[in-house]
Scaffold this active site. Structure first.
Site, PDB file in Angstrom:
ATOM      1  N   LYS A 224       0.865  -1.182   0.000  1.00  0.00           N
ATOM      2  CA  LYS A 224       0.000   0.000   0.000  1.00  0.00           C
ATOM      3  C   LYS A 224       0.900   1.230   0.000  1.00  0.00           C
ATOM      4  O   LYS A 224       1.604   1.506   0.977  1.00  0.00           O
ATOM      5  CB  LYS A 224      -0.908   0.005   1.232  1.00  0.00           C
ATOM      6  CG  LYS A 224      -1.828   1.211   1.311  1.00  0.00           C
ATOM      7  CD  LYS A 224      -2.645   1.186   2.596  1.00  0.00           C
ATOM      8  CE  LYS A 224      -3.545   2.409   2.666  1.00  0.00           C
ATOM      9  NZ  LYS A 224      -2.764   3.666   2.786  1.00  0.00           N
ATOM     10  N   ASP A 666     -15.448 -15.201 -31.434  1.00  0.00           N
ATOM     11  CA  ASP A 666     -16.371 -15.116 -30.300  1.00  0.00           C
ATOM     12  C   ASP A 666     -17.610 -14.316 -30.728  1.00  0.00           C
ATOM     13  O   ASP A 666     -17.578 -13.090 -30.733  1.00  0.00           O
ATOM     14  CB  ASP A 666     -15.658 -14.448 -29.129  1.00  0.00           C
ATOM     15  CG  ASP A 666     -16.498 -14.480 -27.861  1.00  0.00           C
ATOM     16  OD1 ASP A 666     -16.057 -13.895 -26.868  1.00  0.00           O
ATOM     17  OD2 ASP A 666     -17.597 -15.068 -27.884  1.00  0.00           O
ATOM     18  N   GLY A 701     -17.661 -23.516 -26.057  1.00  0.00           N
ATOM     19  CA  GLY A 701     -18.543 -22.388 -25.785  1.00  0.00           C
ATOM     20  C   GLY A 701     -19.348 -22.062 -27.025  1.00  0.00           C
ATOM     21  O   GLY A 701     -19.788 -22.956 -27.747  1.00  0.00           O
ATOM     22  N   HIS A 705     -12.197 -21.880 -32.686  1.00  0.00           N
ATOM     23  CA  HIS A 705     -10.809 -21.464 -32.753  1.00  0.00           C
ATOM     24  C   HIS A 705     -10.223 -21.873 -34.100  1.00  0.00           C
ATOM     25  O   HIS A 705     -10.353 -23.033 -34.512  1.00  0.00           O
ATOM     26  CB  HIS A 705      -9.970 -22.127 -31.653  1.00  0.00           C
ATOM     27  CG  HIS A 705     -10.106 -21.466 -30.319  1.00  0.00           C
ATOM     28  ND1 HIS A 705      -9.543 -21.985 -29.170  1.00  0.00           N
ATOM     29  CD2 HIS A 705     -10.727 -20.323 -29.942  1.00  0.00           C
ATOM     30  CE1 HIS A 705      -9.822 -21.192 -28.146  1.00  0.00           C
ATOM     31  NE2 HIS A 705     -10.537 -20.185 -28.601  1.00  0.00           N
ATOM     32  N   ALA A 772     -15.853 -25.596 -17.837  1.00  0.00           N
ATOM     33  CA  ALA A 772     -16.650 -25.531 -16.607  1.00  0.00           C
ATOM     34  C   ALA A 772     -18.002 -24.867 -16.886  1.00  0.00           C
ATOM     35  O   ALA A 772     -18.337 -23.826 -16.332  1.00  0.00           O
ATOM     36  CB  ALA A 772     -15.885 -24.763 -15.535  1.00  0.00           C
ATOM     37  N   ARG A 773     -18.781 -25.530 -17.765  1.00  0.00           N
ATOM     38  CA  ARG A 773     -20.071 -24.981 -18.187  1.00  0.00           C
ATOM     39  C   ARG A 773     -21.122 -26.082 -18.177  1.00  0.00           C
ATOM     40  O   ARG A 773     -20.792 -27.262 -18.135  1.00  0.00           O
ATOM     41  CB  ARG A 773     -19.956 -24.379 -19.595  1.00  0.00           C
ATOM     42  CG  ARG A 773     -18.876 -23.305 -19.690  1.00  0.00           C
ATOM     43  CD  ARG A 773     -18.768 -22.731 -21.070  1.00  0.00           C
ATOM     44  NE  ARG A 773     -17.708 -21.727 -21.137  1.00  0.00           N
ATOM     45  CZ  ARG A 773     -17.470 -20.961 -22.182  1.00  0.00           C
ATOM     46  NH1 ARG A 773     -18.216 -21.080 -23.280  1.00  0.00           N
ATOM     47  NH2 ARG A 773     -16.496 -20.068 -22.162  1.00  0.00           N
TER      48      ARG A 773
END
Length: 836
Positions: A224, A666, A701, A705, A772-773
């Site tokens: 900090k 995408d 997804g 690619h 992870a879907r």
């Protein structure tokens, strides 16, 4: 209010000879097919609030929202119904003079169209109105509902949809517009988002004070610094420096601005802090103030984040990805560059141990940041502040005359703003200023003297010293022992003035308890006490003992941890060639995909068999990352809670030379499969015309690619520049179909060609890796002949249940991958305008 004039109350409260507000008149109700406008105005009156207005019945139905709207569906905001306003008020901005109703500054914060989801008149009578907003900042479904017996008391709440952001509190209030503010609604048609340029301003993320460090390993810690927060805008030609409240400091820091300009960085924004270091290497706030008062010749700029860079809005990316971009930036800088990098502390220190170590070293404290969290303007639980010594920002509202041998002034009278917008007295600050400092402070405060006490209640001060009240506009930082029961600072000592912070934001800082759930904890994989040895050993795969084998990892379909481990065992012969010698990023879901998942590049415990540490280039030298060497290493990572495997585009022993380009297509979530197929085919044509070979795989997804094997002859910056040029060329050829811009708000029915997978430290999902879907999908290699508009291959088309059956065909599709490696030549790069 007369029933025939909804604006009678509005008119009765205002003197339009003095107020710049529009007088206006009620209009006839528009046709049923005419879009309705809404506006939210930021109103800095006696207390800052937001005026929420919906067009209805020829006027603007209006509510005052003290804390402003929130995108968190678990947060509801008080909304007090006020008088109807004229439609002309939707474009009003200006200052209502003192002494008039609503005196203060008014600015349009958001505007656009609203779509009722109910019969509006009936909903307003009943006290519950559902509607959709289509603005520049706010989108999606909302609800206003009346509470209790007071008919003016309502609540405003975001409903759960794709525009909701759980856990972000009031972050949206501090975020810049995603694009230029929408024009007034004139043509009554849906506006189309314009292409986003380099933002004129980026509002900083701020840290929240907490009572203790989290016990999780999801956090990175930095020193900090005791300095001034500064963000720097680079446009490729010059550097401009801004304080945390948006004021430009370029002329105040001329030498630093010149040094940064000479670096010719950008376009983009860097976030950091200007400091002055003492001989022990600690930041010295007093010295910084003295330096600022004398031309700021030798301030140091320490950078710790990059919210925007080279045409890409990185604020939605996790901290790990932004730090990788920052590494790449610093890797290109000369050794004598006028900025330095804030280095995360040793990641082996977790929880209270990290703060204890910092305090022993004499540091002010630490800033903790969630590795998997985006960059959000305003205070966020994803950035936390941990202090070794108690400090507080206060507003100076007066001072006393000196006594005895003391000169210039006696003590500063300071306060903090209460929840109701009034200034509460917080005590006296008498120490921390030498003679020169006392003289400078009095000269600074004298022009702001006033005859009125600014505090809510005039404090009872000991002695007969004369008091000088001043306008509450100066912010001081003080160090103190503790707070008294009466809310006063004990043993407060002056540290310095905070010219970078607006006085209106100063409230009493109270450490909040850190909130953690089980998903945030580092899993304990040791056997439970009392578990028989025979039971502990029965679930072993490739010699790796599997703990909690029945834990649910995917709920749809039902997949256990042992199922995930068995999948990795079975697919290892195909997966291992994709991973060998490549640094990895791991997506771990220790409590299953329904719990919290996070990225990790290191394993802090002893490395299991088949997993090694590899040295990779970093901005400050080198770093260590995970690398798989044998099939049992894949199984060991699955036991460790890993679900996804993301690989670098380079391999050991030359991790600074790229051997793979990944173009990630995408699409906007609403685009049909046919357009994704067309995008892949066009990308293939462009790359093969340049002389490169292309290979195809699903992502698991909504996209695809296109992968290019390379001979490892070029570095990260050259390959990333080439990939960016490919994406830009595609977006230029068909701008209605493609975009090379990261921000989701800019896609607007197009496909984002993500070239950022090709930067140093960036990764892409490995072929044959789980995602992870929902559906437990798998990223699957394809032959180009399999790409057809007749069969949608996205999502869970390939999944944990059928991936092994497709693996043989997938391996055949990529059989000549290594044989097709090409050199990324100067001719190829020049063909796309890439400078060598």
């Amino acid at each position: 209010m007369r029933r025939d004039d909804p604006l009678s109350t509005y008119h009765a409260k205002r003197d339009f000879r003095q107020s710049p507000e529009p007088a206006g008149a009620a209009h006839r109700r528009p046709r049923a097919d005419t879009p309705l406008q809404f506006v939210i105005q930021r109103h800095d009156a006696r207390r800052l609030h937001y005026d929420f207005r919906l067009e209805w019945g020829g006027a603007l139905k209006s509510w005052a929202v003290p804390k402003g709207p929130s995108l968190d569906p678990d947060i509801q905001r008080l909304a007090v119904e006020v008088e109807d306003h004229p439609l002309d008020y939707a474009s009003f901005e200006g200052t209502i003079p003192k002494g008039h109703y609503g005196a203060g500054d008014v600015a349009v914060w958001d505007r656009g169209e609203w779509v009722p989801e109910d019969d509006v008149d009936e909903a307003l009578r009943r006290g519950k109105l559902h509607f959709e907003l289509r603005g520049s900042r706010l989108h999606g479904s909302w609800v206003l509902f009346r509470t209790g017996g007071d008919r003016s008391q309502w609540m405003l709440k975001k409903r759960r949809d794709r525009h909701a952001r759980a856990g972000d509190g009031d972050a949206v209030l501090h975020e810049p517009l995603p694009h230029k503010a929408a024009a007034p609604v004139k043509k009554r048609g849906r506006k189309k988002a314009s292409e986003q340029p380099l933002p004129e301003l980026v509002e900083p993320q701020l840290a929240m004070l907490v009572d203790r460090p989290p016990a999780s390993d999801l956090w990175a810690y930095e020193i900090k610094y005791d300095g001034y927060r500064m963000l720097t805008r680079f446009d490729g030609r010059r550097a401009r420096i801004f304080s945390r409240n948006g004021l430009e400091w370029t002329e105040r820091l001329p030498r630093l601005a010149q040094q940064l300009t000479r670096l010719k960085l950008g376009p983009g924004w860097l976030d950091g802090e200007i400091v002055v270091m003492d001989e022990q290497g600690h930041t010295d706030f007093h010295a910084l103030q003295a330096m600022l008062d004398n031309g700021a010749a030798d301030v140091e700029y320490i950078v710790f984040d990059v919210p925007w860079w080279q045409g890409q809005d990185l604020r939605d990316q996790p901290l790990t990805e932004r730090l990788a971009v920052l590494d790449a930036i610093f890797a290109t800088l000369p050794a004598d560059a006028a900025l330095s990098r804030s280095k995360p502390l040793d990641p082996r220190h977790v929880g209270q141990a990290v703060l204890d170590a910092a305090c022993r070293l004499g540091l002010e404290g630490l800033i903790g940041k969630r590795l998997d969290a985006p960059y959000r303007a305003g205070r966020s639980p994803h950035w936390i502040k941990l202090k070794c010594r108690a400090e507080q920002e206060v507003v100076i509202a007066g001072y006393t005359e000196p006594r005895g041998s003391r000169g210039h002034l006696g003590a500063l009278l300071v306060g903090v703003w209460g929840d109701d917008g009034q200034l509460d007295y917080a005590g006296r600050v008498g120490s921390g200023l030498d003679t020169a400092g006392l003289e400078a402070m009095r000269k600074r405060l004298q022009p702001d003297e006033t005859g009125t006490c600014p505090f809510r209640r005039k404090p009872a001060l000991p002695g007969a010293s004369k008091v000088h009240w001043v306008q509450p506009r100066h912010v001081a930082q003080v160090r103190f022992a503790t707070w008294s029961r009466d809310g006063l600072l004990r043993q407060a000592s002056f540290v310095g003035l905070r010219e970078d912070k607006p006085a209106r934001e100063v409230v009493r800082e109270q450490a909040r308890p850190i909130k953690e759930n089980r998903a945030m904890q580092t899993p304990n994989t040791a056997p439970r006490t009392g578990t028989p040895a025979a039971q502990r050993g029965k679930d072993a795969v490739m010699g790796v003992r599997i703990t909690s084998p029945e834990r649910i990892v995917f709920s749809v379909p039902r997949v256990t941890k042992l199922d995930v481990v068995r999948y990795h065992e079975a697919i290892a012969e195909h997966l291992l060639p994709q991973l060998l010698k490549r640094p990895l990023s791991l997506l771990r879901c220790p409590q299953g995909t329904g719990g919290e998942c996070f990225f990790q590049k290191h394993i802090e415990t002893a490395l299991p068999p088949g997993v090694e540490s590899v040295e990779v280039p970093a901005s400050d030298g080198t770093d260590q990352q995970v690398m798989v060497t044998r099939p049992e290493g894949i199984v060991a990572l699955a036991q460790y809670g890993n679900v996804e495997l993301h690989t670098w585009g380079a391999r050991a022993p030359k991790p600074d030379k790229v051997d793979r380009i990944t173009m990630d297509l995408d699409p906007d979530s609403d685009l049909p499969w046919t357009q994704v197929v067309e995008a892949a085919q066009l990308t293939r044509v462009l790359l093969e015309e340049l002389g490169l070979a292309t290979f195809l795989k699903t992502t698991g997804g909504k996209g695809l690619h296109v992968v290019v094997p390379l001979k490892a002859t070029r570095g990260w910056d050259e390959v990333k520049a080439f990939a960016k040029a490919v994406a830009t060329r595609m977006a230029t050829i068909a701008p209605q179909r493609f975009t090379a811009r990261l921000s989701k708000s800019q896609r607007d029915g197009r496909i984002f060609i993500d070239y950022l997978r090709n930067g140093r430290g960036a990764t892409a999902i490995s072929a044959y890796s789980l995602r992870a879907r929902e559906g437990a999908p798998v990223s699957m290699p394809l032959h180009w002949d399999e790409l057809s508009t007749r069969k949608d291959l996205r999502g869970a088309c390939f999944n944990i249940r059928n991936a092994l059956a497709h693996a043989k065909d997938a391996a055949a599709a990529w059989a000549d991958y290594d044989a097709q490696r090409k050199t990324l030549s100067v001719k190829m790069m020049k063909a796309l305008g890439v400078e060598i």
